[in-house]
Design a protein around this motif. Structure first.
Motif: not given
Lengths: 483, 330
Positions: B75-81
């Motif tokens: 949902t929110l992880d900005r490290r995951y594209p």
């Protein structure tokens, strides 16, 4: 909300008389503001800001690692300009832009104005490489400055003064249009009760101005807006104008010079482009002609322009006429080329390149505003009365090294407009940038961008330095709300 | 007539929106499913990571597939594209570069979603009712599609929207089927045996297909589920439907005869006719997993062909020749 405690002391106020009463044109607006319950004005202010944020009317701010988008602070109390006052301003702007265009044609051609000494040769930077490269150009239809923004200030009720001419890529018009849209939602009833001149046809007029430049014999010319890209601080405006005109927004990498034309790379192959509204500076437009390091432009585009197979707006080289030294000579140009008295006066200007002026400037640094001649956007300006002795001393050295590069003007008492501060209204200083389109004829957008110094007593209206904007209402003659 | 760069941005803008919607759907269904005490799986959140095909990326960032970890990652992880937050941010970045092409309604919808997701931050996972958030994302994405349909001219740009949306959707439907199938039925001969109806129903629900499935096939059987999601021409998320729509969009973009793009038409046409002439029994005999694997490979080829034909502009060969000879004459 009321005017108790509202002070007009010491400055001309655009909406309120010295006796503390609304000026006649401001009465419907003030009546509406006085009706508002406690706290309601803030609510409307916040709603207006939210509307701007949600529509993405933002500019980019760079700091630390991330670029953030912000709205330019917006104040809901508009500035109001009466019909007859505006008519005079409009005439003055048309006159000024005509003279500037004559000057450009002359300076890149026979240079009569220099030959006969009306403007001393040494004040024009004739060795400038950009100038040299534009020497033999003939812009289509003889127009150089198609889109300009001329900054005006008012210090009393009688007169607007010209503070600066912007002929390169003047920005801000998108905020004028968006501010109006939002303010219509904020005060719908006041709009019904005042004959406010419409600004809605700007995009239409801009498109007509651009299409007028198209190489002859083309029915529906392919017009584009050219942007340096998404990271440019005015990117919102570039895309907004393209969208409003219904033309493609292109970056340099979308264009290519091919078979002697400028073409854009499309899903159907290469398509010819006829008119480019470029929002990218001369230096970057063609690495083959100007700055060879520029990755933003299109190689060879200047050759196509020279051969008349693409039109550029504004014309390359037009920027030479918005230099702050040249500014000082615009009233003379009006007399010289048009044989008319200037309608809009200049602010008194000292050219450090003149010995007597320079001595005066150095002796009076604490009274004056000093500006580099060839910078835009408020860069390098020193406001004497607000600077420390050390800052003034340092600046004096800079001037002494390159006197021709600096001008000085008296510190002006800019007029003020009531502005929402906490629960009440306080006067804040403003300037005004009207936009002028020069195509088949000259069109002035009624109003323009009112920039407001939101900090108390500040005179700095630049958005990069805490300035905000207001809507600008130009009234029509009674009963003619939209001309 | 569309700038190549703009066509690229339109295509990816819609793909990212569709991707965000699909992830929200998967999580939403899983949330409801995981509340069901009869859920048979001991690891109800792991399969969601497998759906994305990004297991390795997850393992690098988290040590276990707990509900909170999986939700945060997706949902929110900005490290995951491919997190929802990133998909929406990327969709918005693309939209920003084509504000002049899309309508204000489309832009404002993307912008509003971006603001919603940014404000949500970690609250979504801690909060008691994350369902509301995922519903808001799903609805936001649907509103974007609706705004696209209703406000944008059905021109070339619109067809690129459709192309992106349909190919992304085909990809997600095939992935969700593959993972569930793979986890539940490692051996092909188990097809048709005893099955956990709850899981198959969940699979249908995660692509919004349960009610429509019922109308066509009634009782849930794995063969029918596979047939519905692969071969049903009318269901908007089935592979066949998506490919037919994508092919239609392509015809609008290129016209029926355009040498410039035959490679794309060939790729799409091949996959579409393969689907058109497939029978579910053959697919199962061939191996459902193998069949889907092959479909995904073909979808990737389509994407590459689109990239080459429309987005990566190279001047036509004869023009380069003309340029060279012009230079030689000078």
């Amino acid at each position: 909300m009321d005017l108790n405690g509202y002070s007009t002391t010491g400055f001309y106020d655009e909406l309120i008389t010295d006796a503390g009463q609304p000026r006649p044109a401001a009465i419907p607006l003030m009546d509406r503001l006085f009706e508002l319950e406690q706290g309601e004005i803030q609510q409307r202010q916040r709603a207006a800001e939210r509307a701007l944020f949600e529509s993405g009317t933002t500019f980019n701010v760079y700091h630390e690692e991330q670029a953030t988008e912000r709205i330019i602070p917006f104040d809901v109390v508009p500035r109001i300009i009466e019909s007859d006052v505006w008519d005079r301003v409009e005439e003055g702007l048309k006159q000024r832009i005509q003279a500037l265009n004559h000057f450009l044609t002359d300076i890149y051609g026979p240079q009569h104005i220099l030959q006969d000494g009306t403007i001393p040769r040494e004040y024009v930077d004739l060795d400038n490489p950009t100038f040299q490269k534009c020497m033999t150009l003939h812009p289509p239809r003889g127009v150089w400055c198609h889109i300009s923004g001329i900054d005006l200030v008012r210090t009393d009720g009688d007169e607007f003064y010209v503070l600066e001419d912007n002929l390169r890529c003047p920005s801000g018009v998108s905020y004028v249009l968006e501010n109006r849209r939002v303010l219509k939602q904020t005060f719908p009833r006041v709009f019904g009760s005042l004959p406010i001149r419409s600004v809605d046809d700007y995009a239409e007029k801009l498109l007509a101005t651009l299409e007028h430049l198209a190489p002859r014999g083309i029915d529906r010319p392919q017009t584009v807006v050219m942007t340096p890209g998404i990271y440019n601080s005015a990117y919102f405006e570039h895309s907004y104008l393209a969208q409003q005109m219904g033309v493609p927004l292109v970056e340099g990498s979308d264009l290519i010079v091919h078979d002697g034309f400028v073409k854009m790379k499309t899903t159907q192959g290469l398509q010819r482009v006829d008119v480019i509204y470029r929002r990218i500076d001369d230096d970057f437009i063609d690495p083959g002609c100007f700055n060879p390091d520029s990755a933003l432009g299109v190689r060879g585009i200047m050759d196509v322009y020279r051969s008349g197979r693409v039109a550029l707006a504004n014309a390359p080289g037009a920027g030479i006429a918005d230099n702050k030294v040249i500014y000082a000579f615009v009233p003379k140009m009006i007399e010289y080329y048009l044989d008319q008295e200037p309608i809009l006066p200049n602010v008194e200007t000292f050219l450090c390149g003149r010995e007597a002026d320079c001595t005066y400037v150095l002796d009076n640094l604490d009274q004056l505003v000093v500006k580099p001649a060839n910078e835009a956007g408020g860069k390098g300006i020193m406001v004497g009365p607000h600077a420390s002795q050390a800052e003034r001393d340092a600046y004096a050295e800079v001037i002494a090294k390159d006197p021709r590069g600096y001008i000085a003007q008296p510190t002006l008492s800019l007029s003020r407009v009531p502005t929402v501060v906490d629960e009440q209204l306080e006067g804040r200083h403003v300037d005004l940038r009207p936009y002028i389109l020069y195509g088949k004829d000259i069109h002035v957008l009624p109003g323009g961008l009112t920039r407001v110094a939101l900090r108390k007593n500040s005179l700095v209206v630049n958005s990069s330095q805490g300035g905000g904007t207001k809507d600008t209402w130009v009234l029509a003659q009674n009963g003619h709300a939209t001309e | 007539m569309l700038l190549s760069r703009v066509a690229n941005s339109i295509y990816w803008m819609t793909r990212y929106i569709e991707r965000a919607e699909n992830i929200a759907r998967f999580i939403d269904v899983n949330l409801q499913l995981s509340l069901d005490q009869f859920t048979p799986s001991s690891d109800p959140w792991g399969p969601l990571i497998d759906v994305t095909g990004d297991r390795a990326a997850f393992d690098e960032l988290y040590d276990s597939t707990t509900r909170a970890n999986v939700m945060r990652f997706l949902t929110l992880d900005r490290r995951y594209p491919n997190s929802i937050a990133n998909c929406i941010a990327l969709a918005r970045d693309n939209a920003r570069t084509i504000r002049d092409i899309i309508t204000s309604e489309m832009w404002q919808q993307i912008n509003a979603m971006h603001i919603t997701v940014k404000r949500a931050a970690d609250d979504v996972i801690r909060e008691d009712r994350p369902v509301d958030f995922y519903r808001a994302v799903k609805e936001g994405c649907l509103l974007f599609s609706a705004n696209t349909d209703a406000t944008m001219s059905h021109n070339e740009g619109f067809e690129f929207c459709k192309l992106g949306r349909m190919l992304e959707r085909a990809d997600k439907t095939s992935r969700v089927m593959d993972v569930k199938y793979f986890l539940l039925l490692p051996d092909a001969e188990d097809v048709g045996g005893a099955l956990d109806t709850v899981q198959w129903a969940a699979l249908l629900r995660s692509v919004g297909a349960l009610e429509m499935y019922r109308q066509v096939h009634g009782v849930i059987t794995p063969g029918n589920v596979a047939a519905f999601l692969i071969l049903d021409r009318q269901f908007p998320r089935s592979l066949t439907h998506c490919l037919e729509q994508a092919q239609g969009a392509l015809v609008h973009i290129t016209g029926p005869h355009n040498g410039h793009s035959t490679a794309v038409q060939r790729c799409v046409g091949r996959l579409r006719s393969q689907l058109q002439f497939s029978q579910i029994d053959e697919i199962i005999d061939f191996g459902l997993h193998e069949y889907i694997d092959d479909t995904q490979t073909q979808l990737n080829k389509i994407d590459e062909a689109i990239d080459k034909a429309f987005f990566r502009f190279t001047p036509p060969a004869e023009d380069i020749f003309a340029q060279q000879s012009a230079q030689m004459q000078q």
